[in-house]
Design an enzyme around this catalytic site. Structure first.
Site, PDB file in Angstrom:
ATOM      1  N   HIS A 184      -8.595   4.966   8.680  1.00 17.87           N
ATOM      2  CA  HIS A 184      -7.209   5.419   8.837  1.00 17.87           C
ATOM      3  C   HIS A 184      -7.048   6.413   9.975  1.00 17.87           C
ATOM      4  O   HIS A 184      -6.106   7.191   9.990  1.00 17.87           O
ATOM      5  CB  HIS A 184      -6.676   5.949   7.504  1.00 17.87           C
ATOM      6  CG  HIS A 184      -6.456   4.846   6.520  1.00 17.87           C
ATOM      7  ND1 HIS A 184      -5.365   4.013   6.576  1.00 17.87           N
ATOM      8  CD2 HIS A 184      -7.225   4.386   5.496  1.00 17.87           C
ATOM      9  CE1 HIS A 184      -5.455   3.104   5.620  1.00 17.87           C
ATOM     10  NE2 HIS A 184      -6.576   3.308   4.953  1.00 17.87           N
ATOM     11  N   ASP A 215     -10.415  -6.073   1.145  1.00 17.80           N
ATOM     12  CA  ASP A 215      -9.983  -5.047   2.110  1.00 17.80           C
ATOM     13  C   ASP A 215     -10.919  -5.045   3.317  1.00 17.80           C
ATOM     14  O   ASP A 215     -11.344  -4.004   3.808  1.00 17.80           O
ATOM     15  CB  ASP A 215      -9.931  -3.667   1.470  1.00 17.80           C
ATOM     16  CG  ASP A 215      -8.870  -2.758   2.093  1.00 17.80           C
ATOM     17  OD1 ASP A 215      -8.353  -3.102   3.164  1.00 17.80           O
ATOM     18  OD2 ASP A 215      -8.575  -1.703   1.510  1.00 17.80           O
ATOM     19  N   HIS A 264       0.901  -1.153   0.000  1.00 19.17           N
ATOM     20  CA  HIS A 264       0.000   0.000   0.000  1.00 19.17           C
ATOM     21  C   HIS A 264       0.937   1.200   0.000  1.00 19.17           C
ATOM     22  O   HIS A 264       1.608   1.468   0.990  1.00 19.17           O
ATOM     23  CB  HIS A 264      -0.876  -0.063   1.254  1.00 19.17           C
ATOM     24  CG  HIS A 264      -1.707   1.147   1.521  1.00 19.17           C
ATOM     25  ND1 HIS A 264      -3.020   1.058   1.938  1.00 19.17           N
ATOM     26  CD2 HIS A 264      -1.430   2.472   1.472  1.00 19.17           C
ATOM     27  CE1 HIS A 264      -3.508   2.270   2.140  1.00 19.17           C
ATOM     28  NE2 HIS A 264      -2.555   3.141   1.867  1.00 19.17           N
TER      29      HIS A 264
END
Length: 567
Positions: free
Chosen positions: A320, A360, A246
């Site tokens: 995040h 994901d 990533h």
């Protein structure tokens, strides 16, 4: 010779050569290319039917006969669309061909004996169990959700709902790796774990390999610098494992060109290569044109719809650990979500330039929607772009093979496990999903794991027959006890096997080593090996492949959606 109509034959034994089958409520059709049956000698189980003593069932002992036969199934795999019987033996696929009694029938590939169980595949589509190669192991309930959707292998990292796992697919360090390997024994799912690859010196990565990692993951939230990329790939070359990456959304330690240079031509799996899931803004999508890059998508951007952009902003803030009150965090989120690159991603999948699709899970992805999102993308491209050059107006076989490869054989090849899983071929683990065509891509009818039924829709357990409501997905005997442990695999690297990781952690399930990951290139990606010359306009975000502007409209309505999930 007596004859019956084509329609009557299909009703009795399933479609045969020249028949077409619609996939769910999509605009995709597949046509049977080959039928292994000998007309008039088909085998079928039931009262007054063929698989009876002295007829379709032989007297052969189990040493000669298969344990299970799936009769008259329509196989959809990267290698073909064929009608066949499938024989299972010792949890693996023994043969694909014609089943029956060789004492009274000719050209029998699969012997049915008194020790053979029968699964009726007439009118059903058989596919290989799906492989989701981008899993955040945040909660164990993901595994059941994925299994019930047709996924039988999950690869990724994490150690539960820790803040690090919520954002990054890494199982960090030997202690966490050992505990996750021990936990893996409890689930009817093939599992493999990626260690944390973000380090500029080798020692901390090597100890994760010896503790049972099957690969390494580089994530920008841990600092994906050119130095860490180079070091991680050095370890991968030494231990023959894959690296997933990533990349650096903020371009802090370099731009996409610097990251590609740090690869030094070495093979790497780029997660969510479009970039909404993370990666160099706005042009990480250019990586799909590199020979050494194996590009995948995560399913929230599959396919591009009128709601895709809006939902991504909220997902990103949560996953995040961003603060909507901090302007820099909001700007970070905005930089990742671009309708232009998401639209281009649809087309790049249809061209075979993007090779894989994954989830994901719970970290900007839906673990139970890998299969349906793949076929929604294929449908959208068929509607918007028409038949592929390799197909016709009559059938979409090539497109179907291209898209099924994205979540079966290609992730298996990328991560070095194609010798065990990823397709319906003799010798491989019998991870097989059966679908009624009307429900294809949405709701499986039977999930076979290592040759044993692990899950299925099942009615009231107190009913007199299996079908009365409420019918819902339930674990079956293959999901329990020692049987479950012996019909699944845990993937590790060869060095971990040699290091005695099974004995060290007291693992009960068979372990299998990944292999041949460092010689894989984009050309190894089955039916998805295009390496176009990519250009991205840094101001407008327009994407071009080989000079062609990639533009498509967002979908307003999709198949395999609301009408399948009211209940």
């Amino acid at each position: 010779m007596a004859k019956i109509s084509r329609a009557a034959y299909a009703d009795m034994f399933g479609p045969t050569v020249g028949d077409r089958v619609r996939l769910g409520d999509t605009e995709l059709w597949i046509e049977v290319e080959k039928d292994y049956a000998t007309y008039g000698h088909e085998v079928k189980f039931g009262g007054g039917k063929v698989i009876r003593d002295g007829m379709g069932q032989s007297q052969r002992p189990n040493t000669e006969a298969v344990d299970t036969v799936i009769t008259n199934a329509l196989i959809l795999d990267h290698w073909g669309v064929v009608k066949a019987d499938i024989g299972l033996k010792q949890g693996r696929i023994a043969a694909i061909g014609k089943a029956g009694n060789p004492d009274i029938q000719d050209n029998i590939d699969i012997i049915i004996g008194p020790g053979t169980e029968v699964i009726a595949g007439e009118g059903m589509i058989a596919t290989a169990g799906g492989i989701d190669a981008h899993i955040h192991f945040i909660c164990p309930q993901q595994i059941e959700e994925a299994l019930m959707s047709g996924v039988t292998t999950m690869l990724g990292g994490g150690a539960g709902p820790a803040t690090g796992t919520n954002a990054t697919t890494c199982t960090p360090g030997p202690w966490h790796m050992g505990k996750m390997l021990q936990a893996a024994d409890a689930f009817p799912m093939n599992l493999g774990f990626l260690g944390k690859g973000n380090a500029s010196l080798p020692a901390a990565l090597e100890e994760q390999m010896l503790a049972g990692a099957m690969g390494l993951k580089l994530h920008e939230d841990w600092g994906t610098t050119p130095a860490s990329i180079d070091n991680c790939l050095n370890i991968a070359e030494k231990y023959d494992v894959q690296v997933a990456i990533h990349t650096d959304t903020l371009n802090e330690s370099g731009f996409v060109e610097d990251t590609l240079a740090a690869f030094k031509g070495r093979t790497i799996h780029t997660y969510h290569t479009e970039g909404a899931g993370g990666g160099h803004a706005p042009d990480i999508i250019k990586a799909c044109g590199e020979l050494n890059v194996l590009p995948s998508s995560t399913n929230p951007t599959r396919p591009y719809t009128i709601n895709t952009v809006d939902e991504h902003l909220d997902m990103l803030m949560v996953c995040h650990h961003l603060d909507p009150d901090i302007p820099e965090d909001v700007a970070f989120a905005d930089s990742r979500i671009r309708k232009e690159t998401i639209a281009a991603e649809d087309i790049l999948h249809d061209l075979g330039a993007f090779s894989m699709i994954s989830s994901d899970s719970q970290a900007m992805g839906r673990v139970g929607e890998v299969v349906c999102r793949t076929w929604q993308t294929a449908h959208k491209m068929k509607v918007q772009r028409g038949p592929l050059a390799q197909d016709s107006e009559r059938a979409d076989n090539f497109r179907a093979k291209r898209y099924i490869a994205k979540y079966t054989i290609n992730p298996a090849i990328a991560h070095g496990i194609a010798h065990e899983v990823g397709s319906l071929e003799p010798g491989k683990l019998a991870d097989i999903i059966l679908w009624r065509p009307a429900f294809f891509g949405a709701k499986p009818s039977l999930i076979i794991k290592g040759g044993m039924i692990a899950a299925a829709p099942m009615g009231d357990a107190n009913a007199s027959i299996p079908t009365p409501q409420p019918v819902h997905y339930r674990p079956m005997f293959g999901a329990f006890g020692r049987a479950m442990q012996q019909t699944r695999l845990t993937f590790v690297c060869q060095a971990a096997l040699d290091n005695g990781v099974k004995e060290q952690f007291g693992l009960q399930s068979p372990l299998s080593a990944c292999r041949n990951t460092r010689t894989v290139t984009k050309k190894s990606m089955v039916l998805n090996d295009l390496t176009p010359q990519m250009e991205v306009d840094s101001q407008t975000y327009e994407v071009r492949a080989n000079g062609e502007l990639l533009v498509c409209e967002p979908a307003k309505v999709l198949p395999l959606a609301q009408r399948y999930f009211l209940f």
